[in-house]
Design an enzyme around this catalytic site. Sequence first.
Site, PDB file in Angstrom:
ATOM      1  N   ALA A 226       1.056  -1.579  -0.266  1.00 15.57           N
ATOM      2  CA  ALA A 226       0.205  -0.204   0.423  1.00 15.57           C
ATOM      3  C   ALA A 226       0.668   1.255  -0.264  1.00 15.57           C
ATOM      4  CB  ALA A 226      -0.822  -0.033   1.495  1.00 15.57           C
TER       5      ALA A 226
ATOM      6  N   THR B  86       3.112  -7.908   2.331  1.00 16.25           N
ATOM      7  CA  THR B  86       3.221  -8.219   0.822  1.00 16.25           C
ATOM      8  C   THR B  86       4.369  -8.834  -0.086  1.00 16.25           C
ATOM      9  OG1 THR B  86       2.039  -6.228  -0.275  1.00 16.25           O
ATOM     10  CG2 THR B  86       3.170  -7.127  -1.475  1.00 16.25           C
TER      11      THR B  86
ATOM     12  N   GLY C 173       0.913 -15.131  -0.419  1.00 12.49           N
ATOM     13  CA  GLY C 173       0.434 -16.032  -1.509  1.00 12.49           C
ATOM     14  C   GLY C 173       0.198 -15.055  -2.918  1.00 12.49           C
TER      15      GLY C 173
ATOM     16  N   ASP D 177       1.832   0.052  15.035  1.00 13.06           N
ATOM     17  CA  ASP D 177       1.928   0.801  14.741  1.00 13.06           C
ATOM     18  C   ASP D 177       1.516   2.364  14.215  1.00 13.06           C
ATOM     19  OD1 ASP D 177       3.765  -0.654  15.715  1.00 13.06           O
ATOM     20  OD2 ASP D 177       5.441   0.234  14.480  1.00 13.06           O
TER      21      ASP D 177
ATOM     22  N   ARG E  74     -13.487 -17.913   4.686  1.00  9.33           N
ATOM     23  CA  ARG E  74     -12.400 -18.586   5.558  1.00  9.33           C
ATOM     24  C   ARG E  74     -12.572 -18.687   7.222  1.00  9.33           C
ATOM     25  NH1 ARG E  74      -7.214 -14.642   3.181  1.00  9.33           N
ATOM     26  NH2 ARG E  74      -6.483 -16.548   1.573  1.00  9.33           N
TER      27      ARG E  74
ATOM     28  N   LEU F 110      -4.883  -7.668  -2.182  1.00  6.76           N
ATOM     29  CA  LEU F 110      -3.846  -7.055  -2.682  1.00  6.76           C
ATOM     30  C   LEU F 110      -4.525  -6.086  -3.377  1.00  6.76           C
ATOM     31  CD1 LEU F 110      -1.130  -8.175  -2.565  1.00  6.76           C
ATOM     32  CD2 LEU F 110      -1.909  -9.469  -2.102  1.00  6.76           C
TER      33      LEU F 110
END
Length: 590
Positions: A148, A176, A180, A358, A417, A572
Amino acid sequence: MKKVPSKILALLMAVSVFGCVSSKTGFTPGTYQGTAQGFHGDITMEVTVDSGRILSVQAVEHTESPGISDPAFERIPKAIVDGQTLAVDVVAGASFSSRGIIDAVTLALEKSGADITALQNKTASSKAVRRDSKTETADVIVIGAGGAGLAAAIAANQSGATVIVLEKMPRAGGNTIISGAAYNAVDPSRQIPLGIEDSVDLHFTQTYEGGDKVGDPALVRTMVENAYPALQWMESLGMEFTPTVFTVLGGLWPRAHKPVKPLGTGYIDTDLEYINSHSSQITLLLETEATELITKNGRVTGVKAKGLSTDYVFNANKAVVIATGGFGANIELRDRFNSMWPALTNIKTTNHPGATGDGLVMAEAVGANLVGMEYIQLLPMGDPDTGSLSGNIEQNVENRIFVNKSGNRFVDEGARRDVMTKGLFEQQDAFMWVILDRHSYPNPDVKNNFNETIAELIAQGRAYGANSLDDLARQIGVNAENLKAAVADFNRAVETGGPDRFGRTLFQDKIDTPPFYAGAREPTVHHTMGGIQINTRAQAIDKKGNVIPGLYAAGEVTGGIHGSNRLGGNALADIHVFGRIAGTNAAAEK
């Protein structure tokens, strides 16, 4: 796995035979080993001492992430030897690996009879590093050099802005680069030749309903409508995808694109090539940890950060973009917000060690609203030893089944999932085997989605192969009759097209062609759906619903897109769509 060359190891071990106790230091001269827990498993360190000094410290064996943990293994042993002390600093972004190294060295030194308390309190003999102060300015400051953040930096630069990117880790890439890498987008050019019907509306519906309608519909619509244009944008930068699409775990539909390069390296390599070729306009600073957002009259105007030896102030002429990722590697935050799962304290993660939340802390400090923090995604696909996705033998959803320790199926393997993971938690030891056959691996050198061949995985004991289901059952310790019945049940559903008794509808080939393969998997923390609330322009929103001037956010640090459950392959798309939007709009700030 990294090991000391055998000749050196033999020489160092020989030294330990002739040790004697030193009354001055308490060392018994020789070579000693200690093992402690790192981020992904045990770290074994080897220490050689004489009667008065620590002579050498080196790694014998570990399974820490290459690149991410490398600086810790380079710097900490050197600091221990140079300073003759255990009072050394951890490496930013690799704190778990750092502590594992220090703990392992401590255990090794204990075996030598060393005074550990004195070594832990001893000031290094080398001079302390003097910290400098520095102020730098750019149009846009981006915090985080994952997918990103790099997308935001490139988009901002393409819009005419100068950019500084801050990354606390020793390398760019974030989650990233170790992902996968499946990228969901409606893509008629690839889908129609395969007979796949799809639409942006279907992608929207599956994403919105797949997250239990908790996500912000406007953000979901923005993502699905811009997923393919963002993919084309990446291709224009040099990113390469294979000519086909597939259904990724929990993706619900065959719209996932697979990069040509393994894992997420293609995305990051492409981004870095652009940044390196525009180095006069984009500066990437590694091992530079953002600590605080600077505000003036209610507007975010910059960032305070710490480098290895420098304290920075970065002023933004236009805006700041937070792209620091989620908090999947922060056990404390996971436990604080978790309301969906059993205790997560002992559950490993697929995330890189820098995914500690953070950016959430910094954003909340300037009034940003955090949404959906309780929504934490687990996968049923973690490596039992490390929690990572590596070693996963599945190639696509359609051609494999899951069985428990009794050899029985227990869930729709094409489901969401969270549904699959909840089903796994109900099984003995929350443990399962992925079962598939030659259709997924036509030959032993075929690689999985993590650049590992099935032959390598079998040689490492991470997968098993057999020419019969009876032999496979024997190797993995499940009931052979149950395993054969599970496969037969699946094969009948392939013939009819389903749904089967679990409600599964995604099928392609039968599991009927040897060799048959099995790989072990357990639940693992994968994605945190909650984070900074944003609007469709990627502007950060405060607790009153107002835009925070000068602050944008993109990627896993944001919340409200995926709802209570993220579809596989959507991350992604999310990070590139909103990274691009954030960078473009940040550069346009007045």
